[in-house]
Scaffold this motif. Structure first.
Motif, PDB file in Angstrom:
ATOM      1  N   GLN A  53       0.646  -0.997  -0.311  1.00  0.00           N
ATOM      2  CA  GLN A  53      -0.222  -0.233  -0.042  1.00  0.00           C
ATOM      3  C   GLN A  53       0.707   1.053  -0.047  1.00  0.00           C
ATOM      4  OE1 GLN A  53      -3.356   0.508  -0.730  1.00  0.00           O
ATOM      5  NE2 GLN A  53      -3.241  -1.467  -0.988  1.00  0.00           N
ATOM      6  N   ASN A  54       1.637   1.225   0.507  1.00  0.00           N
ATOM      7  CA  ASN A  54       2.531   2.409   0.668  1.00  0.00           C
ATOM      8  C   ASN A  54       3.506   2.611  -0.910  1.00  0.00           C
ATOM      9  OD1 ASN A  54       4.553   4.400   1.489  1.00  0.00           O
ATOM     10  ND2 ASN A  54       5.742   2.934   2.068  1.00  0.00           N
ATOM     11  N   ILE A  55       3.597   1.523  -1.237  1.00  0.00           N
ATOM     12  CA  ILE A  55       4.547   1.393  -2.914  1.00  0.00           C
ATOM     13  C   ILE A  55       3.749   2.370  -3.781  1.00  0.00           C
ATOM     14  CG2 ILE A  55       4.964  -0.074  -4.524  1.00  0.00           C
ATOM     15  CD1 ILE A  55       6.185  -1.670  -3.299  1.00  0.00           C
ATOM     16  N   LEU A  90      10.391  11.609 -19.074  1.00  0.00           N
ATOM     17  CA  LEU A  90       9.132  11.920 -17.820  1.00  0.00           C
ATOM     18  C   LEU A  90       8.493  10.765 -17.561  1.00  0.00           C
ATOM     19  CD1 LEU A  90       8.396  13.287 -15.727  1.00  0.00           C
ATOM     20  CD2 LEU A  90       6.229  14.629 -17.314  1.00  0.00           C
ATOM     21  N   ARG A  91       7.762  10.074 -18.697  1.00  0.00           N
ATOM     22  CA  ARG A  91       7.790   9.585 -19.323  1.00  0.00           C
ATOM     23  C   ARG A  91       8.627   7.975 -18.717  1.00  0.00           C
ATOM     24  NH1 ARG A  91       6.701   5.152 -23.013  1.00  0.00           N
ATOM     25  NH2 ARG A  91       8.040   5.687 -24.816  1.00  0.00           N
ATOM     26  N   MET A  92       9.670   7.800 -19.569  1.00  0.00           N
ATOM     27  CA  MET A  92      10.854   6.744 -19.055  1.00  0.00           C
ATOM     28  C   MET A  92      10.927   6.598 -16.944  1.00  0.00           C
ATOM     29  SD  MET A  92      11.697   5.012 -21.647  1.00  0.00           S
ATOM     30  CE  MET A  92      12.345   5.260 -23.175  1.00  0.00           C
ATOM     31  N   GLN A  93      10.859   8.128 -16.405  1.00  0.00           N
ATOM     32  CA  GLN A  93      11.115   8.103 -15.188  1.00  0.00           C
ATOM     33  C   GLN A  93       9.864   7.364 -14.443  1.00  0.00           C
ATOM     34  OE1 GLN A  93      13.224  12.469 -14.623  1.00  0.00           O
ATOM     35  NE2 GLN A  93      11.733  12.109 -14.153  1.00  0.00           N
ATOM     36  N   ASP A  94       8.216   7.539 -14.827  1.00  0.00           N
ATOM     37  CA  ASP A  94       6.931   7.132 -14.315  1.00  0.00           C
ATOM     38  C   ASP A  94       7.324   5.991 -14.309  1.00  0.00           C
ATOM     39  OD1 ASP A  94       5.193   8.507 -12.969  1.00  0.00           O
ATOM     40  OD2 ASP A  94       3.929   7.193 -15.221  1.00  0.00           O
ATOM     41  N   LYS A  95       7.868   4.549 -15.083  1.00  0.00           N
ATOM     42  CA  LYS A  95       7.746   3.837 -15.522  1.00  0.00           C
ATOM     43  C   LYS A  95       8.399   2.359 -14.468  1.00  0.00           C
ATOM     44  CE  LYS A  95       6.518   2.662 -20.664  1.00  0.00           C
ATOM     45  NZ  LYS A  95       7.630   2.386 -21.715  1.00  0.00           N
ATOM     46  N   VAL A  96       9.179   3.662 -13.650  1.00  0.00           N
ATOM     47  CA  VAL A  96      10.187   2.810 -12.544  1.00  0.00           C
ATOM     48  C   VAL A  96       9.190   2.538 -11.406  1.00  0.00           C
ATOM     49  CG1 VAL A  96      11.980   3.169 -10.926  1.00  0.00           C
ATOM     50  CG2 VAL A  96      12.862   3.630 -13.476  1.00  0.00           C
ATOM     51  N   ALA A  97       8.366   3.773 -11.204  1.00  0.00           N
ATOM     52  CA  ALA A  97       7.119   3.713  -9.758  1.00  0.00           C
ATOM     53  C   ALA A  97       6.334   2.786 -10.423  1.00  0.00           C
ATOM     54  CB  ALA A  97       6.890   4.769  -9.674  1.00  0.00           C
ATOM     55  N   ASN A  98       5.940   2.770 -11.822  1.00  0.00           N
ATOM     56  CA  ASN A  98       5.001   2.029 -12.419  1.00  0.00           C
ATOM     57  C   ASN A  98       5.289   0.386 -12.146  1.00  0.00           C
ATOM     58  OD1 ASN A  98       3.322   4.019 -12.940  1.00  0.00           O
ATOM     59  ND2 ASN A  98       3.919   3.735 -15.519  1.00  0.00           N
ATOM     60  N   ARG A  99       6.283   0.140 -12.922  1.00  0.00           N
ATOM     61  CA  ARG A  99       6.786  -1.720 -12.339  1.00  0.00           C
ATOM     62  C   ARG A  99       6.876  -1.760 -11.211  1.00  0.00           C
ATOM     63  NH1 ARG A  99       4.935  -4.562 -15.315  1.00  0.00           N
ATOM     64  NH2 ARG A  99       6.996  -3.942 -18.076  1.00  0.00           N
ATOM     65  N   ALA A 100       7.674  -0.893 -10.153  1.00  0.00           N
ATOM     66  CA  ALA A 100       7.385  -1.498  -8.281  1.00  0.00           C
ATOM     67  C   ALA A 100       5.916  -1.658  -8.368  1.00  0.00           C
ATOM     68  CB  ALA A 100       7.559  -0.302  -8.042  1.00  0.00           C
ATOM     69  N   LEU A 209      13.211  -3.494 -13.839  1.00  0.00           N
ATOM     70  CA  LEU A 209      13.722  -2.064 -12.842  1.00  0.00           C
ATOM     71  C   LEU A 209      14.775  -1.325 -12.953  1.00  0.00           C
ATOM     72  CD1 LEU A 209      12.593  -2.585  -9.608  1.00  0.00           C
ATOM     73  CD2 LEU A 209      11.403  -0.641 -10.354  1.00  0.00           C
ATOM     74  N   ALA A 210      15.953  -2.298 -14.069  1.00  0.00           N
ATOM     75  CA  ALA A 210      17.113  -1.547 -14.030  1.00  0.00           C
ATOM     76  C   ALA A 210      16.756  -1.204 -15.671  1.00  0.00           C
ATOM     77  CB  ALA A 210      17.618  -2.850 -13.741  1.00  0.00           C
ATOM     78  N   ASN A 211      16.382  -1.890 -15.975  1.00  0.00           N
ATOM     79  CA  ASN A 211      16.121  -1.295 -18.360  1.00  0.00           C
ATOM     80  C   ASN A 211      15.735   0.188 -17.969  1.00  0.00           C
ATOM     81  OD1 ASN A 211      17.046  -4.523 -18.689  1.00  0.00           O
ATOM     82  ND2 ASN A 211      15.336  -4.426 -19.452  1.00  0.00           N
ATOM     83  N   ARG A 212      14.832   0.438 -16.909  1.00  0.00           N
ATOM     84  CA  ARG A 212      14.358   1.476 -17.050  1.00  0.00           C
ATOM     85  C   ARG A 212      14.828   2.758 -16.453  1.00  0.00           C
ATOM     86  NH1 ARG A 212       9.901   0.343 -21.131  1.00  0.00           N
ATOM     87  NH2 ARG A 212       8.631  -1.029 -20.162  1.00  0.00           N
ATOM     88  N   ALA A 213      15.698   2.377 -15.796  1.00  0.00           N
ATOM     89  CA  ALA A 213      16.351   2.631 -15.267  1.00  0.00           C
ATOM     90  C   ALA A 213      17.358   3.391 -16.225  1.00  0.00           C
ATOM     91  CB  ALA A 213      16.807   2.619 -13.745  1.00  0.00           C
ATOM     92  N   GLN A 214      18.219   2.598 -16.432  1.00  0.00           N
ATOM     93  CA  GLN A 214      19.140   2.783 -17.863  1.00  0.00           C
ATOM     94  C   GLN A 214      18.346   3.189 -18.684  1.00  0.00           C
ATOM     95  OE1 GLN A 214      20.202  -0.220 -20.640  1.00  0.00           O
ATOM     96  NE2 GLN A 214      22.473   0.248 -21.035  1.00  0.00           N
ATOM     97  N   GLN A 215      17.521   3.557 -18.826  1.00  0.00           N
ATOM     98  CA  GLN A 215      16.435   4.515 -20.411  1.00  0.00           C
ATOM     99  C   GLN A 215      16.557   5.952 -19.846  1.00  0.00           C
ATOM    100  OE1 GLN A 215      12.936   2.165 -20.536  1.00  0.00           O
ATOM    101  NE2 GLN A 215      14.079   0.227 -22.170  1.00  0.00           N
ATOM    102  N   VAL A 216      16.481   6.024 -18.636  1.00  0.00           N
ATOM    103  CA  VAL A 216      16.570   7.500 -18.210  1.00  0.00           C
ATOM    104  C   VAL A 216      17.728   7.739 -17.944  1.00  0.00           C
ATOM    105  CG1 VAL A 216      15.999   8.674 -15.395  1.00  0.00           C
ATOM    106  CG2 VAL A 216      14.967   7.339 -16.337  1.00  0.00           C
ATOM    107  N   GLY A 217      19.021   7.282 -18.431  1.00  0.00           N
ATOM    108  CA  GLY A 217      20.082   7.493 -18.317  1.00  0.00           C
ATOM    109  C   GLY A 217      20.187   7.791 -19.364  1.00  0.00           C
TER     110      GLY A 217
END
Length: 226
Positions: A53-55, A90-100, A209-217
């Protein structure tokens, strides 16, 4: 005076700080997966539900921040980089939270049990994925400095090094994923087939998760190239 005030107001709503706050919020959601996974492995589903629920709460906050950034993002005339590039970042960043949220939701919904034989590998794999999201935050925190220096000089070299470390973490995560899949394959005949299917999905999503973070980079690197 009116024109000066208008321009001042537009730059006061610069999107770079909010974008840094957004990825920090997304990463905060991802970081909650460690205590969530530990609770799931201990079959403490009450605690897992609380963390899930916190996530969800953090992911919702990230969504609100995303919408606010989109609504207040100035046109290209008032931005040092193309507006579409920032929207894609911004879209790439948002996918990190979505995947979590996806990972916690699926595991809690099915009360998924991680086989004891691979629990240490799963935790190590998750740790590297979260380290990758942390590195994306570190890299993006330099965005305002990049803007201030006009994408020149030492700051560019610093960001390139941060992105290189991000890429290395993602590659390490890929290798861990390969080994983890092999470990699961070695024991999958001992498990219910439907459980195996969802275990592979969770492994895939943690790697994502790691893939999305790399895409931000990667998007940040594209800004450097411009």
């Amino acid at each position: 005076m009116v024109t000066t005030n208008l321009i001042t107001q537009m730059f006061a709503r610069s999107p770079f700080k909010p974008m840094q706050e957004h990825i920090a919020k997304a990463q905060e959601a991802a970081a909650q997966l460690t205590p969530f996974m530990e609770a799931a492995m201990a079959e403490d589903w009450d605690k897992a539900a609380e963390i899930q629920q916190n996530i969800v709460r953090l992911e919702n906050q990230a969504d609100d921040m995303k919408r606010d950034i989109r609504q207040h993002l100035p046109g290209n005339l008032f931005l040092p980089v193309p507006r579409n590039d920032l929207l894609e970042l911004l879209r790439m960043q948002d996918k990190v939270a979505n995947r979590a949220k996806d990972i916690a939701g699926l595991m809690l919904g099915r009360k998924m049990l991680i086989p004891s034989q691979i629990q240490k590998e799963v935790l190590a794999f998750l740790t590297t994925a979260i380290q990758t999201t942390e590195q994306a935050v570190v890299a993006l925190n330099e965005l305002d400095e990049l803007i201030a220096t006009g994408f020149r000089g030492y700051e560019v070299d610093l960001v390139e090094r941060l992105i290189s470390k991000l890429d290395q973490l993602e590659q390490d995560n890929d290798e861990q994923e390969r080994k983890l899949r092999n470990s699961l394959f070695a024991i999958e005949r001992e498990l219910y087939p439907i459980d195996v299917i969802f275990l592979y999905r969770i492994i895939d999503w943690i790697g994502d998760l790691a893939n999305r973070a790399q895409q931000v980079g990667g998007r940040l690197q594209m800004l450097l190239a411009r």
